[in-house]
Design a protein around this motif. Sequence first.
Motif, PDB file in Angstrom:
ATOM      1  N   MET A  90      -1.815  -0.407   4.590  1.00  0.00           N
ATOM      2  CA  MET A  90      -0.774  -0.447   3.563  1.00  0.00           C
ATOM      3  C   MET A  90       0.182  -1.584   3.895  1.00  0.00           C
ATOM      4  SD  MET A  90       0.084   3.572   3.240  1.00  0.00           S
ATOM      5  CE  MET A  90       0.702   3.607   1.601  1.00  0.00           C
ATOM      6  N   PHE A  91       0.804  -2.137   2.861  1.00  0.00           N
ATOM      7  CA  PHE A  91       1.784  -3.183   3.104  1.00  0.00           C
ATOM      8  C   PHE A  91       2.968  -3.004   2.161  1.00  0.00           C
ATOM      9  CE2 PHE A  91      -1.367  -4.719   0.147  1.00  0.00           C
ATOM     10  CZ  PHE A  91      -0.664  -5.409  -0.827  1.00  0.00           C
ATOM     11  N   THR A  92       4.131  -3.437   2.632  1.00  0.00           N
ATOM     12  CA  THR A  92       5.377  -3.304   1.883  1.00  0.00           C
ATOM     13  C   THR A  92       5.886  -4.688   1.520  1.00  0.00           C
ATOM     14  OG1 THR A  92       5.906  -1.325   3.153  1.00  0.00           O
ATOM     15  CG2 THR A  92       7.698  -2.319   1.907  1.00  0.00           C
ATOM     16  N   VAL A 130       1.171 -10.062  -5.809  1.00  0.00           N
ATOM     17  CA  VAL A 130       0.193  -8.985  -5.968  1.00  0.00           C
ATOM     18  C   VAL A 130       0.024  -8.714  -7.454  1.00  0.00           C
ATOM     19  CG1 VAL A 130      -0.323  -6.584  -5.443  1.00  0.00           C
ATOM     20  CG2 VAL A 130       0.872  -7.975  -3.776  1.00  0.00           C
ATOM     21  N   TYR A 131      -1.201  -8.778  -7.930  1.00  0.00           N
ATOM     22  CA  TYR A 131      -1.513  -8.502  -9.328  1.00  0.00           C
ATOM     23  C   TYR A 131      -2.093  -7.098  -9.439  1.00  0.00           C
ATOM     24  CZ  TYR A 131      -0.942 -13.509 -10.010  1.00  0.00           C
ATOM     25  OH  TYR A 131      -0.423 -14.771 -10.049  1.00  0.00           O
ATOM     26  N   ARG A 178       8.259  -2.360  -2.659  1.00  0.00           N
ATOM     27  CA  ARG A 178       7.111  -1.624  -3.169  1.00  0.00           C
ATOM     28  C   ARG A 178       6.046  -1.541  -2.085  1.00  0.00           C
ATOM     29  NH1 ARG A 178       4.297  -2.721  -8.964  1.00  0.00           N
ATOM     30  NH2 ARG A 178       2.909  -0.983  -8.643  1.00  0.00           N
ATOM     31  N   VAL A 179       5.433  -0.382  -1.948  1.00  0.00           N
ATOM     32  CA  VAL A 179       4.393  -0.164  -0.945  1.00  0.00           C
ATOM     33  C   VAL A 179       3.057  -0.113  -1.663  1.00  0.00           C
ATOM     34  CG1 VAL A 179       3.562   1.374   0.854  1.00  0.00           C
ATOM     35  CG2 VAL A 179       6.003   1.145   0.468  1.00  0.00           C
ATOM     36  N   PHE A 180       2.096  -0.908  -1.182  1.00  0.00           N
ATOM     37  CA  PHE A 180       0.769  -0.964  -1.784  1.00  0.00           C
ATOM     38  C   PHE A 180      -0.284  -0.545  -0.769  1.00  0.00           C
ATOM     39  CE2 PHE A 180       3.142  -4.225  -4.117  1.00  0.00           C
ATOM     40  CZ  PHE A 180       2.805  -3.941  -5.424  1.00  0.00           C
ATOM     41  N   PRO A 181      -1.149   0.412  -1.095  1.00  0.00           N
ATOM     42  CA  PRO A 181      -2.337   0.653  -0.278  1.00  0.00           C
ATOM     43  C   PRO A 181      -3.358  -0.456  -0.566  1.00  0.00           C
ATOM     44  CG  PRO A 181      -1.819   2.549  -1.663  1.00  0.00           C
ATOM     45  CD  PRO A 181      -0.968   1.422  -2.119  1.00  0.00           C
ATOM     46  N   PHE A 214       2.426  -8.650 -12.207  1.00  0.00           N
ATOM     47  CA  PHE A 214       2.474  -9.171 -10.844  1.00  0.00           C
ATOM     48  C   PHE A 214       3.800  -8.832 -10.188  1.00  0.00           C
ATOM     49  CE2 PHE A 214       4.261 -12.633 -13.307  1.00  0.00           C
ATOM     50  CZ  PHE A 214       5.291 -13.113 -12.517  1.00  0.00           C
ATOM     51  N   PHE A 215       3.774  -8.771  -8.875  1.00  0.00           N
ATOM     52  CA  PHE A 215       4.943  -8.467  -8.054  1.00  0.00           C
ATOM     53  C   PHE A 215       4.957  -9.496  -6.941  1.00  0.00           C
ATOM     54  CE2 PHE A 215       7.449  -6.196  -4.893  1.00  0.00           C
ATOM     55  CZ  PHE A 215       8.412  -5.571  -5.662  1.00  0.00           C
TER      56      PHE A 215
END
Length: 118
Positions: A58-60, A28-29, A72-75, A42-43
């Motif tokens: 959302m994804f973790t 994920v950038y 890390r949780v990203f919407p 990036f992660f």
Amino acid sequence: MDLLKYVQDKYIAKKEFPEFKAGDTITVYTEIREGNKTRTQFFKGTVIQVRGTGATKMFTIRKMSGDVGVERVFPINMPALQKIEVDRRGKVRRARIFYFRDLRGKKARIKDVPFKKK
């Protein structure tokens, strides 16, 4: 409920991201602002859950940083989200792989499913 869907469709900007699910390894950038400078960070990690639908999805992601697990949780509609790359598809039998947190070493491996990278 229809009003909520209408507002989400009309006013929230849609971004196109590839399909992914739990067990996949993704990168994920995100855009990081520090003062008046911006940079891309990036992660990269394994998706342990995807929840919600549409604009509220959302994804973790979990990765190991040394001996410490970092989640890390990203919407999905986060403005700072630039792009998502699917690196590997994983074969897991659950939608939320929280048991993955307790696994170490060789037990923490997920079998790959072959796929074409775009």
